[in-house]
Design a protein around this motif. Structure first.
Motif, PDB file in Angstrom:
ATOM      1  N   ILE A  16      30.510  30.406  42.840  1.00 26.27           N
ATOM      2  CA  ILE A  16      31.297  31.601  42.554  1.00 26.27           C
ATOM      3  C   ILE A  16      31.054  32.637  43.644  1.00 26.27           C
ATOM      4  O   ILE A  16      29.916  32.881  44.039  1.00 26.27           O
ATOM      5  CB  ILE A  16      30.899  32.197  41.185  1.00 26.27           C
ATOM      6  CG1 ILE A  16      31.193  31.216  40.069  1.00 26.27           C
ATOM      7  CG2 ILE A  16      31.597  33.520  40.939  1.00 26.27           C
ATOM      8  CD1 ILE A  16      30.633  31.640  38.732  1.00 26.27           C
ATOM      9  N   MET A  18      30.494  35.925  43.972  1.00 31.85           N
ATOM     10  CA  MET A  18      30.146  37.082  43.138  1.00 31.85           C
ATOM     11  C   MET A  18      30.520  38.396  43.829  1.00 31.85           C
ATOM     12  O   MET A  18      30.921  39.349  43.176  1.00 31.85           O
ATOM     13  CB  MET A  18      28.651  37.067  42.812  1.00 31.85           C
ATOM     14  CG  MET A  18      28.194  35.827  42.092  1.00 31.85           C
ATOM     15  SD  MET A  18      28.578  35.833  40.355  1.00 31.85           S
ATOM     16  CE  MET A  18      27.233  36.807  39.757  1.00 31.85           C
ATOM     17  N   ASN A  21      34.149  39.215  43.245  1.00 32.11           N
ATOM     18  CA  ASN A  21      34.345  39.634  41.857  1.00 32.11           C
ATOM     19  C   ASN A  21      33.871  41.069  41.646  1.00 32.11           C
ATOM     20  O   ASN A  21      34.554  41.872  41.025  1.00 32.11           O
ATOM     21  CB  ASN A  21      33.609  38.690  40.908  1.00 32.11           C
ATOM     22  CG  ASN A  21      33.808  39.075  39.466  1.00 32.11           C
ATOM     23  OD1 ASN A  21      34.905  38.986  38.942  1.00 32.11           O
ATOM     24  ND2 ASN A  21      32.741  39.519  38.834  1.00 32.11           N
ATOM     25  N   ASP A  22      32.699  41.388  42.172  1.00 32.53           N
ATOM     26  CA  ASP A  22      32.131  42.728  41.969  1.00 32.53           C
ATOM     27  C   ASP A  22      32.834  43.805  42.788  1.00 32.53           C
ATOM     28  O   ASP A  22      32.652  44.990  42.530  1.00 32.53           O
ATOM     29  CB  ASP A  22      30.641  42.731  42.326  1.00 32.53           C
ATOM     30  CG  ASP A  22      29.826  41.897  41.358  1.00 32.53           C
ATOM     31  OD1 ASP A  22      30.309  41.625  40.244  1.00 32.53           O
ATOM     32  OD2 ASP A  22      28.701  41.516  41.719  1.00 32.53           O
ATOM     33  N   ASP A  24      36.308  43.772  43.558  1.00 25.22           N
ATOM     34  CA  ASP A  24      37.749  43.621  43.405  1.00 25.22           C
ATOM     35  C   ASP A  24      38.372  44.932  42.925  1.00 25.22           C
ATOM     36  O   ASP A  24      38.114  45.353  41.795  1.00 25.22           O
ATOM     37  CB  ASP A  24      38.043  42.500  42.409  1.00 25.22           C
ATOM     38  CG  ASP A  24      39.523  42.180  42.282  1.00 25.22           C
ATOM     39  OD1 ASP A  24      40.349  42.911  42.866  1.00 25.22           O
ATOM     40  OD2 ASP A  24      39.841  41.191  41.601  1.00 25.22           O
ATOM     41  N   VAL A  27      40.028  45.103  39.526  1.00 26.87           N
ATOM     42  CA  VAL A  27      39.166  45.101  38.340  1.00 26.87           C
ATOM     43  C   VAL A  27      38.409  46.418  38.214  1.00 26.87           C
ATOM     44  O   VAL A  27      38.333  46.998  37.132  1.00 26.87           O
ATOM     45  CB  VAL A  27      38.162  43.921  38.408  1.00 26.87           C
ATOM     46  CG1 VAL A  27      37.178  43.980  37.264  1.00 26.87           C
ATOM     47  CG2 VAL A  27      38.910  42.596  38.424  1.00 26.87           C
ATOM     48  N   GLN A  52      34.354  41.134  33.211  1.00 19.61           N
ATOM     49  CA  GLN A  52      34.233  40.810  34.634  1.00 19.61           C
ATOM     50  C   GLN A  52      32.809  40.983  35.164  1.00 19.61           C
ATOM     51  O   GLN A  52      32.522  40.613  36.290  1.00 19.61           O
ATOM     52  CB  GLN A  52      35.172  41.693  35.460  1.00 19.61           C
ATOM     53  CG  GLN A  52      36.627  41.508  35.140  1.00 19.61           C
ATOM     54  CD  GLN A  52      37.087  42.357  33.954  1.00 19.61           C
ATOM     55  OE1 GLN A  52      36.307  43.027  33.311  1.00 19.61           O
ATOM     56  NE2 GLN A  52      38.375  42.319  33.666  1.00 19.61           N
TER      57      GLN A  52
END
Length: 119
Positions: A16, A18, A21-22, A24, A27, A52
């Motif tokens: 993943i 990460m 994701n953190d 984005d 989000v 998330q």
């Protein structure tokens, strides 16, 4: 297996991302800003875990020590805050710069001074 149009061969290891994701912006509003209050309720008394937010990963390969880590960090931090007044050293660099490697680490170590023990 095909995921989002990409063929994933058998026995392929998938990691993943990460960081993506953190960070984005779809989000998190202003993801590069340090704003821990985004994880609190409106009255700032309750932690709200967003779907998330995955610091311990997901699925069957997620960190088995998550429960222990959460309890230990709480005990450690509350013990320090009960016994010490903690203030930032005047030399502290407040900018957050990253050194990108396999993991993300702070570029400069923060300087924290423990000024006096509480009675």
């Amino acid at each position: 297996m095909v995921i989002a149009g990409f063929k994933i061969p058998k026995d392929t290891h998938i990691i993943i991302n990460m960081w993506a994701n953190d960070n984005d912006p779809n989000v998190w509003e202003n993801p590069s800003e340090f704003r821990p209050e985004r994880h609190l309720s409106e009255d700032h008394k309750t932690f709200i875990r967003a779907e998330q937010l995955i610091p311990f990963s997901l699925g069957k390969r997620s960190c088995p020590g998550e429960g222990l880590a959460v309890v230990e960090v709480f005990l450690y931090l509350s013990s320090l805050l009960q016994k010490y007044d903690i203030k930032a050293n005047h030399k502290t660099d407040t900018s957050l710069e990253y050194l990108f490697q396999f993991t993300i680490a702070a570029k400069h170590d923060p300087y924290v001074t423990i000024t006096k023990r509480r009675k």
